[in-house]
Design a protein around this motif. Structure first.
Motif, mmCIF file in Angstrom:
data_model
loop_
_atom_site.group_PDB
_atom_site.id
_atom_site.type_symbol
_atom_site.label_atom_id
_atom_site.label_comp_id
_atom_site.label_asym_id
_atom_site.label_seq_id
_atom_site.Cartn_x
_atom_site.Cartn_y
_atom_site.Cartn_z
ATOM 1 N N ILE A 1 86.198 23.715 47.008
ATOM 2 C CA ILE A 1 87.093 24.103 48.109
ATOM 3 C C ILE A 1 86.713 25.480 48.636
ATOM 4 O O ILE A 1 86.787 25.729 49.844
ATOM 5 C CB ILE A 1 88.571 24.137 47.670
ATOM 6 C CG1 ILE A 1 88.951 22.861 46.933
ATOM 7 C CG2 ILE A 1 89.470 24.243 48.884
ATOM 8 C CD1 ILE A 1 90.336 22.948 46.351
ATOM 9 N N ALA A 2 86.292 26.381 47.717
ATOM 10 C CA ALA A 2 85.879 27.708 48.172
ATOM 11 C C ALA A 2 84.659 27.597 49.084
ATOM 12 O O ALA A 2 84.576 28.277 50.118
ATOM 13 C CB ALA A 2 85.579 28.607 46.976
ATOM 14 N N VAL A 3 83.720 26.709 48.724
ATOM 15 C CA VAL A 3 82.546 26.495 49.580
ATOM 16 C C VAL A 3 82.991 25.972 50.941
ATOM 17 O O VAL A 3 82.509 26.408 51.991
ATOM 18 C CB VAL A 3 81.560 25.510 48.914
ATOM 19 C CG1 VAL A 3 80.496 25.081 49.892
ATOM 20 C CG2 VAL A 3 80.935 26.140 47.694
ATOM 21 N N MET A 4 83.961 25.042 50.924
ATOM 22 C CA MET A 4 84.452 24.479 52.189
ATOM 23 C C MET A 4 85.069 25.574 53.046
ATOM 24 O O MET A 4 84.843 25.641 54.262
ATOM 25 C CB MET A 4 85.482 23.398 51.883
ATOM 26 C CG MET A 4 85.876 22.598 53.078
ATOM 27 S SD MET A 4 86.421 20.985 52.578
ATOM 28 C CE MET A 4 88.121 21.291 52.265
ATOM 29 N N SER A 5 85.844 26.440 52.387
ATOM 30 C CA SER A 5 86.482 27.520 53.135
ATOM 31 C C SER A 5 85.435 28.448 53.744
ATOM 32 O O SER A 5 85.547 28.846 54.917
ATOM 33 C CB SER A 5 87.407 28.295 52.197
ATOM 34 O OG SER A 5 87.682 29.549 52.700
ATOM 35 N N LEU A 6 84.396 28.770 52.977
ATOM 36 C CA LEU A 6 83.348 29.654 53.498
ATOM 37 C C LEU A 6 82.583 28.988 54.629
ATOM 38 O O LEU A 6 82.275 29.615 55.641
ATOM 39 C CB LEU A 6 82.379 30.020 52.372
ATOM 40 C CG LEU A 6 82.880 31.040 51.356
ATOM 41 C CD1 LEU A 6 81.902 31.151 50.209
ATOM 42 C CD2 LEU A 6 83.087 32.383 52.003
ATOM 43 N N ALA A 7 82.287 27.682 54.450
ATOM 44 C CA ALA A 7 81.516 26.969 55.475
ATOM 45 C C ALA A 7 82.303 26.872 56.767
ATOM 46 O O ALA A 7 81.791 27.180 57.846
ATOM 47 C CB ALA A 7 81.139 25.584 54.962
ATOM 48 N N THR A 8 83.582 26.497 56.678
ATOM 49 C CA THR A 8 84.376 26.399 57.912
ATOM 50 C C THR A 8 84.565 27.775 58.525
ATOM 51 O O THR A 8 84.599 27.916 59.751
ATOM 52 C CB THR A 8 85.737 25.754 57.623
ATOM 53 O OG1 THR A 8 86.334 26.394 56.506
ATOM 54 C CG2 THR A 8 85.600 24.282 57.366
ATOM 55 N N GLY A 9 84.657 28.810 57.672
ATOM 56 C CA GLY A 9 84.771 30.167 58.198
ATOM 57 C C GLY A 9 83.529 30.550 58.975
ATOM 58 O O GLY A 9 83.617 31.162 60.048
ATOM 59 N N ALA A 10 82.354 30.169 58.447
ATOM 60 C CA ALA A 10 81.105 30.492 59.133
ATOM 61 C C ALA A 10 81.009 29.746 60.464
ATOM 62 O O ALA A 10 80.618 30.315 61.490
ATOM 63 C CB ALA A 10 79.921 30.139 58.244
ATOM 64 N N ILE A 11 81.409 28.458 60.445
ATOM 65 C CA ILE A 11 81.330 27.662 61.667
ATOM 66 C C ILE A 11 82.269 28.240 62.735
ATOM 67 O O ILE A 11 81.940 28.292 63.915
ATOM 68 C CB ILE A 11 81.687 26.194 61.363
ATOM 69 C CG1 ILE A 11 80.630 25.589 60.450
ATOM 70 C CG2 ILE A 11 81.815 25.384 62.634
ATOM 71 C CD1 ILE A 11 81.040 24.270 59.846
ATOM 72 N N TRP A 12 83.417 28.737 62.279
ATOM 73 C CA TRP A 12 84.364 29.323 63.219
ATOM 74 C C TRP A 12 83.874 30.698 63.673
ATOM 75 O O TRP A 12 84.086 31.117 64.800
ATOM 76 C CB TRP A 12 85.738 29.424 62.539
ATOM 77 C CG TRP A 12 86.765 30.114 63.341
ATOM 78 C CD1 TRP A 12 87.457 29.587 64.401
ATOM 79 C CD2 TRP A 12 87.232 31.450 63.180
ATOM 80 N NE1 TRP A 12 88.324 30.524 64.889
ATOM 81 C CE2 TRP A 12 88.206 31.666 64.172
ATOM 82 C CE3 TRP A 12 86.923 32.480 62.298
ATOM 83 C CZ2 TRP A 12 88.871 32.889 64.290
ATOM 84 C CZ3 TRP A 12 87.580 33.683 62.423
ATOM 85 C CH2 TRP A 12 88.544 33.877 63.407
ATOM 86 N N GLY A 13 83.191 31.407 62.772
ATOM 87 C CA GLY A 13 82.740 32.762 63.093
ATOM 88 C C GLY A 13 81.665 32.779 64.157
ATOM 89 O O GLY A 13 81.585 33.727 64.933
ATOM 90 N N LYS A 14 80.818 31.730 64.201
ATOM 91 C CA LYS A 14 79.702 31.728 65.151
ATOM 92 C C LYS A 14 80.185 31.847 66.600
ATOM 93 O O LYS A 14 79.750 32.747 67.310
ATOM 94 C CB LYS A 14 78.855 30.470 64.939
ATOM 95 C CG LYS A 14 77.598 30.424 65.767
ATOM 96 C CD LYS A 14 76.591 31.471 65.352
ATOM 97 C CE LYS A 14 75.409 31.461 66.320
ATOM 98 N NZ LYS A 14 74.623 32.692 66.233
ATOM 99 N N PRO A 15 81.064 30.986 67.085
ATOM 100 C CA PRO A 15 81.524 31.182 68.467
ATOM 101 C C PRO A 15 82.459 32.388 68.647
ATOM 102 O O PRO A 15 82.510 32.963 69.725
ATOM 103 C CB PRO A 15 82.256 29.875 68.794
ATOM 104 C CG PRO A 15 82.629 29.286 67.510
ATOM 105 C CD PRO A 15 81.607 29.746 66.519
ATOM 106 N N THR A 16 83.202 32.758 67.584
ATOM 107 C CA THR A 16 84.207 33.803 67.764
ATOM 108 C C THR A 16 83.617 35.196 67.629
ATOM 109 O O THR A 16 83.847 36.062 68.470
ATOM 110 C CB THR A 16 85.328 33.621 66.738
ATOM 111 O OG1 THR A 16 85.647 32.243 66.668
ATOM 112 C CG2 THR A 16 86.544 34.417 67.116
#
Lengths: 251, 222
Positions: free
Chosen positions: A107-122
């Motif tokens: 779950i921590a990996v999922m949180s980091l991955a989704t955070g990265a995906i969100w961070g790219k456009p933001t």
């Protein structure tokens, strides 16, 4: 001082009873998880209004926020289960703690991955040394340590106790790590990320988020119970009731 | 207290019989520090900027490297088992061992750190903060590292595993330690940082020996 715990607490220590009660709970949690996750996903991804600043890219929070919350609460649960196992010498608690570690890490990996995906456009970058991202990365490292230690022992009983101690040490350290990282972050970087400080969310946005969080809890409870049940069968494979369970299953 | 002193004396004597154990962490510390100018840039402005972080990371790795052996020989020759079954407090035994490790690693590192600071062109006003932060921070590293060492002492592949267990726990000390030196080098007040380092030290001094004792009991029984 002698602390008396309720009766169900001691009953839970019996592997057989644990297997039976989780067998009864499992279908309910599965149904709840499916209903909540489907409702939350459809509501969050399709019907919730788009953010006025971030547009549709904000919708990943419906995955990101629940996984971040769960990654933290799973560590806490792992440490508490470990403590219960150490104090009351309860094998089931160690089984649950052992099942928590790989789930929590993923779950921590999922949180980091989704955070990265969100961070790219933001933020325009996959990775930013933001306090919360860094703290989550450290949490993942803590999980990796627990998993590594758990698999290093050959003797199950000592690996259970050793991981319980390590996760308790980690639990004491998590607040210190969290605040030190936050402090470090404010020292090194100006607070440019006011974008993340969203204005108070309207209910159309946070209700699906709440549903997703509950759905995640149910879903990961299902996974945790399934893993723990398999582990119980594995550990108790010499006992009679397990033979019976396996024979019933074979019919 | 007498017991603590005799345990400490024994451990120190053992260390002095193997003088290499004292030299190795210091040599490692110097070598890791030298890698940075070679690998990145020998430019004085760059080096003085990264000096606090690099010196602290090098000190942290040197502590980590030597912490693996803190219980190893006692475990292998069986004296650890005797300490566990003796009627004396295990807390004090553990404390003596950790103190010995700190005297050999952290204390010596703090003393030679101005040498590395000079090679890194750290402003002179930062020397004091570097030594004091290392003196206050490295005991915590020894205590935390000893938890990892106690958990892995019965395992054959201790080395890498210890780093996995212990490095995440070192992060707060690294942040505040390097922060102290940065503030000191800029001529700012360092009392706040030192207070935080001391607070972490007091907390780990209280709690870590219990975790170490419990871990040793598990390792010896396995």
């Amino acid at each position: 001082m002698k602390i008396k715990m309720p009766r169900w607490f001691y009953q839970l220590a019996s592997p057989r009873w644990f297997y039976e009660i989780t067998g009864k709970l499992l279908p309910w949690f599965t149904v709840a998880a499916v209903l909540l996750l489907v409702t939350g996903t459809v509501w969050g991804l399709v019907f919730a209004p788009a953010d006025y600043q971030q547009g549709n890219s904000f919708r990943i929070i419906y995955i990101h926020v629940p996984s971040s919350i769960l990654a933290q609460s799973y560590y806490m649960m792992m440490a508490i289960a470990g403590a219960v196992g150490l104090i009351w010498k309860m094998k089931i608690a160690h089984v649950v703690a052992g099942a928590c570690a790989p789930i929590g890490a993923s779950i921590a990996v999922m949180s980091l991955a989704t955070g990265a995906i969100w961070g790219k456009p933001t933020w325009g970058a996959w990775w930013v040394w933001d306090a919360r991202l860094t703290a989550m990365l450290v949490l993942l490292f803590l999980y990796i340590g627990v998993i590594a230690l758990n698999s290093a022992f050959e003797n199950k009983a000592s690996s259970d106790k050793a991981t319980a101690i390590l996760s308790l040490v980690g639990l004491v350290n998590i607040p210190i790590i969290k605040y030190s990282v936050e402090w470090w972050n404010t020292l090194h970087q100006p607070a440019t990320f006011t974008l993340t400080e969203k204005p108070a969310m309207p209910p159309e946005m946070w209700i699906p988020l709440l549903i997703m969080v509950l759905g995640f809890y149910c879903f990961f409870a299902v996974i945790l119970m399934s893993r723990a049940r398999i582990e119980v069968l594995e550990r108790e494979k010499r006992s009679e009731w397990v033979t019976k369970v396996v024979q019933e299953y074979g019919k | 207290m007498n017991f603590f002193m005799s345990a400490l004396k024994r451990d120190l004597l053992l260390v002095f019989r193997h003088r290499n154990d004292i030299i190795n962490p210091l040599a490692f510390f110097l070598m890791v520090a030298v890698l940075f100018p070679l690998g990145v840039s020998p430019d004085p402005t760059f080096l003085s900027e990264v000096a606090p972080g690099v010196i602290w990371v090098a000190a942290l790795l040197a502590c980590l490297l030597s912490v693996d052996g803190i219980f190893r020989t006692d475990y292998e020759d069986g004296s650890l088992e005797q300490m566990l079954v003796s009627s004396e407090s295990l807390y004090l035994v553990v404390l003596a061992k950790v103190l010995t490790h700190w005297l050999v690693s952290g204390f010596c590192l703090a003393i030679i750190s101005p040498l590395v600071a000079m090679m890194f062109f750290l402003p002179e006003q930062g020397y004091f903060s570097l030594v004091v932060s290392l003196l206050l921070g490295t005991p915590t590293l020894s205590l935390m590292g000893a938890i990892g060492a106690a958990l892995t002492v019965a395992l054959r592949k201790g080395g890498v595993l210890i780093s996995l267990l212990v490095l995440p726990l070192y992060i707060p000390v690294l942040i505040f330690g390097a922060g102290t030196v940065q503030a000191g080098a800029m001529g700012l007040g360092i009392q706040g940082y030192l207070a935080l380092l001391a607070a972490i030290l007091v907390l780990s001094l209280m709690l870590a020996p219990f975790a170490i004792s419990a871990a040793l009991k598990i390792s010896v029984r396995s």
